[in-house]
Design a protein around this motif. Structure first.
Motif, PDB file in Angstrom:
ATOM      1  N   ASN A  34     -37.193  37.940  29.166  1.00 44.34           N
ATOM      2  CA  ASN A  34     -36.797  37.140  27.739  1.00 44.34           C
ATOM      3  C   ASN A  34     -36.242  38.133  27.350  1.00 44.34           C
ATOM      4  O   ASN A  34     -36.054  39.014  27.725  1.00 44.34           O
ATOM      5  CB  ASN A  34     -38.210  36.118  26.799  1.00 44.34           C
ATOM      6  N   ALA A  35     -35.507  37.975  25.705  1.00 44.81           N
ATOM      7  CA  ALA A  35     -34.941  38.439  25.359  1.00 44.81           C
ATOM      8  C   ALA A  35     -35.319  39.834  24.328  1.00 44.81           C
ATOM      9  O   ALA A  35     -34.557  40.679  24.973  1.00 44.81           O
ATOM     10  CB  ALA A  35     -34.368  38.411  23.782  1.00 44.81           C
ATOM     11  N   GLY A  36     -36.622  39.553  24.519  1.00 49.39           N
ATOM     12  CA  GLY A  36     -37.182  40.976  23.689  1.00 49.39           C
ATOM     13  C   GLY A  36     -37.340  41.928  24.462  1.00 49.39           C
ATOM     14  O   GLY A  36     -37.194  42.710  24.205  1.00 49.39           O
ATOM     15  N   ILE A  37     -38.120  41.366  25.786  1.00 49.02           N
ATOM     16  CA  ILE A  37     -38.267  42.524  27.249  1.00 49.02           C
ATOM     17  C   ILE A  37     -37.443  42.966  28.025  1.00 49.02           C
ATOM     18  O   ILE A  37     -37.253  44.327  27.990  1.00 49.02           O
ATOM     19  CB  ILE A  37     -38.745  41.756  27.491  1.00 49.02           C
ATOM     20  N   GLY A  38     -35.753  42.125  27.572  1.00 45.20           N
ATOM     21  CA  GLY A  38     -34.682  43.023  27.656  1.00 45.20           C
ATOM     22  C   GLY A  38     -33.953  44.326  27.105  1.00 45.20           C
ATOM     23  O   GLY A  38     -33.146  45.049  27.411  1.00 45.20           O
ATOM     24  N   LEU A  39     -34.606  44.769  25.775  1.00 44.62           N
ATOM     25  CA  LEU A  39     -34.169  45.469  24.783  1.00 44.62           C
ATOM     26  C   LEU A  39     -35.359  46.961  25.337  1.00 44.62           C
ATOM     27  O   LEU A  39     -34.519  47.760  25.393  1.00 44.62           O
ATOM     28  CB  LEU A  39     -35.072  44.997  22.974  1.00 44.62           C
ATOM     29  N   ILE A  40     -36.117  46.839  26.091  1.00 48.32           N
ATOM     30  CA  ILE A  40     -36.976  47.846  26.989  1.00 48.32           C
ATOM     31  C   ILE A  40     -36.861  47.887  28.457  1.00 48.32           C
ATOM     32  O   ILE A  40     -37.395  48.681  28.988  1.00 48.32           O
ATOM     33  CB  ILE A  40     -38.913  48.294  26.346  1.00 48.32           C
ATOM     34  N   ALA A  41     -36.645  46.932  28.887  1.00 47.12           N
ATOM     35  CA  ALA A  41     -36.389  46.536  30.426  1.00 47.12           C
ATOM     36  C   ALA A  41     -35.078  46.116  30.956  1.00 47.12           C
ATOM     37  O   ALA A  41     -34.885  45.380  30.426  1.00 47.12           O
ATOM     38  CB  ALA A  41     -37.618  45.766  30.661  1.00 47.12           C
ATOM     39  N   GLU A  42     -35.012  46.450  32.339  1.00 43.67           N
ATOM     40  CA  GLU A  42     -33.870  45.223  32.530  1.00 43.67           C
ATOM     41  C   GLU A  42     -34.129  44.049  33.077  1.00 43.67           C
ATOM     42  O   GLU A  42     -34.525  44.161  34.087  1.00 43.67           O
ATOM     43  CB  GLU A  42     -33.015  45.873  34.272  1.00 43.67           C
ATOM     44  N   CYS A  43     -33.976  42.991  32.628  1.00 40.70           N
ATOM     45  CA  CYS A  43     -34.342  41.826  32.837  1.00 40.70           C
ATOM     46  C   CYS A  43     -33.328  41.018  34.264  1.00 40.70           C
ATOM     47  O   CYS A  43     -32.034  41.139  34.374  1.00 40.70           O
ATOM     48  CB  CYS A  43     -34.069  40.601  32.249  1.00 40.70           C
ATOM     49  N   ILE A  44     -34.462  40.606  35.652  1.00 35.68           N
ATOM     50  CA  ILE A  44     -33.786  40.189  36.806  1.00 35.68           C
ATOM     51  C   ILE A  44     -33.883  38.513  36.746  1.00 35.68           C
ATOM     52  O   ILE A  44     -35.052  37.672  36.620  1.00 35.68           O
ATOM     53  CB  ILE A  44     -34.619  40.812  37.637  1.00 35.68           C
ATOM     54  N   ASP A  45     -33.120  38.145  36.821  1.00 30.21           N
ATOM     55  CA  ASP A  45     -32.673  36.312  37.270  1.00 30.21           C
ATOM     56  C   ASP A  45     -33.762  35.653  37.772  1.00 30.21           C
ATOM     57  O   ASP A  45     -32.396  34.992  38.358  1.00 30.21           O
ATOM     58  CB  ASP A  45     -31.062  35.780  36.655  1.00 30.21           C
ATOM     59  N   ILE A  46     -34.710  36.164  38.496  1.00 28.98           N
ATOM     60  CA  ILE A  46     -35.473  35.758  39.674  1.00 28.98           C
ATOM     61  C   ILE A  46     -37.174  34.573  38.762  1.00 28.98           C
ATOM     62  O   ILE A  46     -37.493  35.206  38.095  1.00 28.98           O
ATOM     63  CB  ILE A  46     -36.062  36.192  40.818  1.00 28.98           C
ATOM     64  N   SER A  47     -36.764  33.604  39.784  1.00 24.53           N
ATOM     65  CA  SER A  47     -38.482  32.638  38.924  1.00 24.53           C
ATOM     66  C   SER A  47     -39.233  33.276  39.384  1.00 24.53           C
ATOM     67  O   SER A  47     -39.391  34.129  40.384  1.00 24.53           O
ATOM     68  CB  SER A  47     -37.982  31.516  39.192  1.00 24.53           C
TER      69      SER A  47
END
Ligand code: AMP
Ligand code: GLY
Length: 423
Positions: A34-47
């Protein structure tokens, strides 16, 4: 090494924060995040349910450890898929995650191995359930056998409510197939405590205790939710209670799962009711609790990745779990109307006030990026966690920090941790 976290809630944000500070970890990925996790990790669009795609990603990026945060992929067998492909993964296999996936299974397990829990009956036929309820003691608790987002336990005060609950679960199928079978359970009273335990299939190590607040409204009124706030430790989880649980609940559960050929590796969440006749198991989950993880993980002194590796390697007995000698309180900021109807897409402000702090944190649950804004994207939006030297201080700090964040239709309970005053 690089790690991949599977999930998108406040729990996964808390897990990602621990992973990011581990000396073993170079890079954290999260799917979908999510947006917050995206600040410390790379978010990947896989369900979370696309096991093969997730495994492809882990293979391609040479992920050293994948951590499954959520219940549905665990119950669905994601760990088996990863293991078959030789990928290192933290969480129980499908045949062990059933301890959360089927209430009928977990109740039968506890009965067979004499683990203290409420008396119960199981039904697959609604008429049979209704006949039983005619003469059953009230209140009674009716539970969908399968996963129901933490909302499948219906407390019925009288026969009319119980009949209605059978209709909701078994005929109207509000929780789908989860209601094919139901468990009718003796109603218990007492304090509730959540104890999350690391498990390596043989050994089990409980973490510090926590208490959730499941109902939507102050005074434990309103509908059951995924959890509106937590505090840790629970003052009601005394040394005596702990000793009883170690002897009669935690290790016996590990031994029972092993005896059934279902070695449990991962996090076993034991939901306890401290009744007048002693602690009893309310439920098991096969993963960290949410928002329990948001008060327990920030207090953990161990490197979480080391402990997870010990679980996978079967060497947990050589690990001492250590927690800070303080307290933490988490207040969930939700969208007004949750857990029923609510609006999303509201811009959130004030998040930057948490930057760089190690005494309070904002864990994102239902948020997403929209241009330069972070906007609400779910029922539970954020978890504001604050530490304090004791529970009262932590609670005051958490409610102060909860004011820093604003968005339209922000809703929170104002009595998280009220029980502390009764301790
Ligand atoms: P569960 O999904 O089984 O954890 O149930 C959700 C919530 O319902 C629990 O956290 C309790 O607050 C309540 N509950 C479940 N089972 C019982 C029971 N046997 N007696 C009283 N309350 C219960
Ligand atoms: N907070 C309860 C759960 O995670 O199931």
């Amino acid at each position: 090494m690089d790690v991949l976290i599977v999930g998108s809630g406040g729990r996964e944000h808390a897990i990602a924060a621990c992973a990011a500070k581990s000396s073993r970890v170079d890079k954290v990925y999260c799917a979908p995040g999510n947006a917050g996790i995206g600040l410390i990790a790379e978010c990947i669009d896989i369900s979370v349910m696309e096991y093969d795609k997730l495994a492809d990603f882990a293979e391609e990026k040479q992920i050293g450890l994948t951590i499954i945060g959520m219940d549905s992929p665990l119950v669905g067998g994601i760990v088996d898929v990863f293991e078959k492909r030789g990928l290192r993964v933290f969480g129980p296999r499908k045949n062990a995650a059933i301890i959360e996936g089927s209430k009928a299974f977990s109740k039968d397990l506890m009965k067979k191995y004499n683990i203290p829990t409420a008396a119960y009956e199981k039904f697959t036929d609604p008429d049979e359930a209704l006949r039983y309820l005619e003469t059953a003691a009230m209140p009674i608790v009716l539970k969908a056998d399968g996963l129901a987002l933490g909302k499948g336990a219906l407390i019925c005060n009288n026969l009319d409510e119980a009949k209605e609950a059978v209709k909701t679960l078994m005929i109207d199928k509000q929780f789908g197939d989860a209601g094919d079978e139901i468990v009718a359970e003796e109603f218990m009273t007492g304090r509730e405590v959540s104890v999350l335990c690391f498990c390596d299939g043989t050994h089990i190590k409980p973490m510090t205790s926590a208490q959730d607040h499941k109902r939507a409204k102050d005074g434990d009124q309103g509908l059951n939710t995924g959890g509106m706030g937590t505090f840790s430790p629970s003052p009601f989880y005394t040394e005596e209670v702990h000793k009883f649980c170690e002897e009669k609940i935690y290790q016996p559960t590990m031994d029972a799962m092993k005896a059934e050929g279902r070695d449990f590796v991962g996090i076993l969440f034991v939901g306890l009711m401290l009744t007048e006749s002693g602690p009893k198991v309310l439920e098991y989950n096969a993963r960290f609790g949410d928002p329990e993880a948001q008060v327990v993980l920030p207090r953990m002194e161990n490197d979480m990745i080391d402990v997870m590796n010990a679980c996978i390697d079967g060497t947990l007995d050589k690990t001492d779990l250590r927690f800070e000698d303080n307290a933490a309180v988490c207040v969930v900021l939700a969208s007004d109307g949750y857990p029923e109807h609510y609006e999303t897409g509201k811009p959130i402000s004030g998040l930057e006030k948490f930057d760089g702090r190690d005494d309070c944190f904002v864990f994102h649950a239902g948020t997403k990026k929209a241009g330069n804004d972070i906007v609400t994207n779910g029922g539970r939006v954020l978890g504001v966690t604050a530490k304090g030297t004791d529970l009262k201080q932590a609670r005051a700090n958490a409610y102060e920090a909860a004011k820093w964040v604003t968005f339209e239709n922000k809703y929170m309970r104002n009595d998280i941790g009220k029980a502390i005053d009764e301790a």
